[in-house]
Design a protein around this motif. Sequence first.
Motif, PDB file in Angstrom:
ATOM      1  N   ALA A  32       8.155  -8.004   8.504  1.00 28.13           N
ATOM      2  CA  ALA A  32       7.714  -7.556   7.168  1.00 28.13           C
ATOM      3  C   ALA A  32       7.511  -8.756   6.250  1.00 28.13           C
ATOM      4  N   VAL A  33       8.441  -9.704   6.331  1.00 27.84           N
ATOM      5  CA  VAL A  33       8.320 -10.913   5.499  1.00 27.84           C
ATOM      6  C   VAL A  33       7.094 -11.707   5.915  1.00 27.84           C
ATOM      7  N   THR A  34       6.862 -11.802   7.224  1.00 31.59           N
ATOM      8  CA  THR A  34       5.703 -12.555   7.730  1.00 31.59           C
ATOM      9  C   THR A  34       4.393 -11.905   7.299  1.00 31.59           C
ATOM     10  N   VAL A  35       4.319 -10.566   7.427  1.00 29.81           N
ATOM     11  CA  VAL A  35       3.096  -9.844   7.025  1.00 29.81           C
ATOM     12  C   VAL A  35       2.841 -10.023   5.533  1.00 29.81           C
ATOM     13  N   ALA A  36       3.889  -9.934   4.730  1.00 29.93           N
ATOM     14  CA  ALA A  36       3.726 -10.108   3.283  1.00 29.93           C
ATOM     15  C   ALA A  36       3.221 -11.506   2.959  1.00 29.93           C
ATOM     16  N   PHE A  37       3.740 -12.525   3.675  1.00 33.81           N
ATOM     17  CA  PHE A  37       3.306 -13.894   3.449  1.00 33.81           C
ATOM     18  C   PHE A  37       1.832 -14.068   3.816  1.00 33.81           C
ATOM     19  N   ALA A  85      -0.348  -6.546  -1.795  1.00 31.39           N
ATOM     20  CA  ALA A  85       0.931  -6.551  -1.071  1.00 31.39           C
ATOM     21  C   ALA A  85       1.005  -5.411  -0.088  1.00 31.39           C
ATOM     22  N   SER A  86       0.450  -4.253  -0.385  1.00 24.94           N
ATOM     23  CA  SER A  86       0.490  -3.120   0.538  1.00 24.94           C
ATOM     24  C   SER A  86      -0.879  -2.481   0.604  1.00 24.94           C
ATOM     25  N   ARG A 105      -0.514 -11.715   3.934  1.00 23.42           N
ATOM     26  CA  ARG A 105      -1.363 -10.981   2.990  1.00 23.42           C
ATOM     27  C   ARG A 105      -1.510 -11.751   1.683  1.00 23.42           C
ATOM     28  N   SER A 106      -0.398 -12.375   1.235  1.00 20.42           N
ATOM     29  CA  SER A 106      -0.496 -13.138  -0.018  1.00 20.42           C
ATOM     30  C   SER A 106      -1.325 -14.387   0.191  1.00 20.42           C
TER      31      SER A 106
END
Length: 197
Positions: A181-186, A195-196, A188-189
């Motif tokens: 989840a942290v990797t995907v958020a990074f 963010a979602s 995407r940013s």
Amino acid sequence: VPKAPKRSHFTKHDFHIDLEQDRVTCPAGHTTTTYKWVKVKLGKEPTTRLTKEFIFGEALCQMCPLRDRCINSDTRKHKTIRFHPREDLLQKARADAQTETFKTQYRQRVVVEHSIARLVQRGIRKSRYFGRKRTLWQLAMAAAVVNFMHIAGKMREEREKVSVALSRIRFAVAELVKNMAVTVAFIRSALGLPASA
């Protein structure tokens, strides 16, 4: 053979015994060849046997610097060491007990003794029945109960191992999901995405 007793004073195990030369040396280095024949009774045997009892001189023991650690009584004036009637076999057995082969066999013996102890707990010392066949049947039933208890214990150990393994897997999966989840958020940013989705 029995292990050496743990005592505050010297025991027979602390003395060097030379069976070929018929002499005994004490921890202080004094040697005696003086002995007398004495009668001893072994265990439940009705008869007595003759064996040697080595005597350290009274004058020698009185002046010895290790007297307080050797003689544990004020009334005794000298030290005596009594041989077992089969002292040669005892010495050989004690020497064998120091080998790796004996230690391996002893570990197996402990397992067997535990099994016999479990059977004794199930009452195999006394037969509940008359006749060999019924007595053998009682022994077989006791052995079956012990075996089932052993199997149940092993299964419980395996269940505990599986339970621990599953809890570790759950923790690892939770950590993996959190990291993903942290990797995907990074990512995407970094791409400028919301963010979602």
